[in-house]
Write an enzyme that holds these catalytic residues in place. Sequence first.
Site, PDB file in Angstrom:
ATOM      1  N   LEU A  50       0.866  -1.174   0.000  1.00  0.00           N
ATOM      2  CA  LEU A  50       0.000   0.000   0.000  1.00  0.00           C
ATOM      3  C   LEU A  50       0.905   1.227   0.000  1.00  0.00           C
ATOM      4  O   LEU A  50       1.841   1.311   0.800  1.00  0.00           O
ATOM      5  CB  LEU A  50      -0.886   0.036   1.244  1.00  0.00           C
ATOM      6  CG  LEU A  50      -2.256  -0.635   1.204  1.00  0.00           C
ATOM      7  CD1 LEU A  50      -2.953  -0.469   2.546  1.00  0.00           C
ATOM      8  CD2 LEU A  50      -3.122  -0.086   0.100  1.00  0.00           C
ATOM      9  N   ASP A  51       0.656   2.180  -0.887  1.00  0.00           N
ATOM     10  CA  ASP A  51       1.453   3.404  -0.929  1.00  0.00           C
ATOM     11  C   ASP A  51       1.373   4.131   0.416  1.00  0.00           C
ATOM     12  O   ASP A  51       0.374   4.009   1.138  1.00  0.00           O
ATOM     13  CB  ASP A  51       0.957   4.334  -2.035  1.00  0.00           C
ATOM     14  CG  ASP A  51       1.286   3.822  -3.427  1.00  0.00           C
ATOM     15  OD1 ASP A  51       2.171   2.953  -3.534  1.00  0.00           O
ATOM     16  OD2 ASP A  51       0.658   4.284  -4.397  1.00  0.00           O
ATOM     17  N   PRO A  52       2.388   4.928   0.750  1.00  0.00           N
ATOM     18  CA  PRO A  52       2.337   5.674   2.017  1.00  0.00           C
ATOM     19  C   PRO A  52       1.089   6.542   2.166  1.00  0.00           C
ATOM     20  O   PRO A  52       0.565   6.686   3.275  1.00  0.00           O
ATOM     21  CB  PRO A  52       3.612   6.532   1.962  1.00  0.00           C
ATOM     22  CG  PRO A  52       4.565   5.718   1.149  1.00  0.00           C
ATOM     23  CD  PRO A  52       3.705   5.049   0.100  1.00  0.00           C
ATOM     24  N   ALA A  54      -1.829   5.861   1.122  1.00  0.00           N
ATOM     25  CA  ALA A  54      -3.024   5.024   1.271  1.00  0.00           C
ATOM     26  C   ALA A  54      -3.132   4.502   2.699  1.00  0.00           C
ATOM     27  O   ALA A  54      -2.137   4.327   3.398  1.00  0.00           O
ATOM     28  CB  ALA A  54      -2.972   3.858   0.296  1.00  0.00           C
TER      29      ALA A  54
END
Length: 325
Positions: A50-52, A54
Amino acid sequence: MSNARPPRLPRRALHGVLLLDKPIGWTSNDALQKTKGLLRAEKGGHTGTLDPLATGLLPLCFGAATKFSQASLDADKRYTATLHLGRTTSTGDLEGEVAEERPVDCDRAAIDAVLARFTGEIDQLPPMHSALKHQGRALYEYARQGVEVEREPRRVTIRSLAVLDWNSPTLVLDVQCSKGTYVRTLAEDIGRALGCGAHLSALRRTASGALSLQGAVTIAELEAMAPEARAALLRPVDCLVADWPAVRLDEEDAGRFLSGQRRRIQHADAAAVRVYGPDPRAFLGSAHVTRGELIADRLLSPPEVASQLGAPVPLTSATPAEAEA
């Protein structure tokens, strides 16, 4: 007065899945390492980055569960995606610089019509600001240097797109999609189709396969718990494959299956099944069935099987470096 630091507790063999509600600003690996330390777990991994920016569901696998993490990686995902219409950015999300602003002149009917066009199988061009590799380097490394790399479109499936809220210029969508879907790219493509552009202003993962945010815990909640209360949150290893057909073996066949031997069973051909011993809790591993033969794919070790049956969790020694991780 002594300034000596208290000794670090040793790591232990834990087996199971923890549903973490990842906070914004953390990388998936940061969240994994923090949780691994709080649990004092020897071995752990996550099931998809998960991207930071998100938040939301990040299933973390410990011990034997890491053997089946691919099932969660391959599973469909579900997100709550917030789009800001009328503004595009260099990265497609909040991190980038504003590239263009345009007026938003669309109603709900126009939005519904565009969403219908993006439901089903679609082709996506992977974004430059992504971790996808090209010649051994992540695309975002090229993007930071101002280099554009030619990419091939990828076929993904959008199972459903539903409007949760529409208050111009903010559009909130419930997105159910196949693995490999770039929701940031989907947001940009929807904005382009609406004629005003868009970027992804917030993203929250709400489900991964059969796993959901229900029962997920935050890092702050973990920190406030006693050590054994944290370990009690672990779900069984087989929750990662709970939607696969189940095969149950008697004690003799279970032992032979765990040694890698093929077994004859009455079962239709199946690409993936979960296999159990005579005790309902004794998950043995995964297999496939071909012409009446049960053929092992991933097996638990005898100690890993025993851990499901209430056997004590042994503590093992840890090096100083491991204890600090």
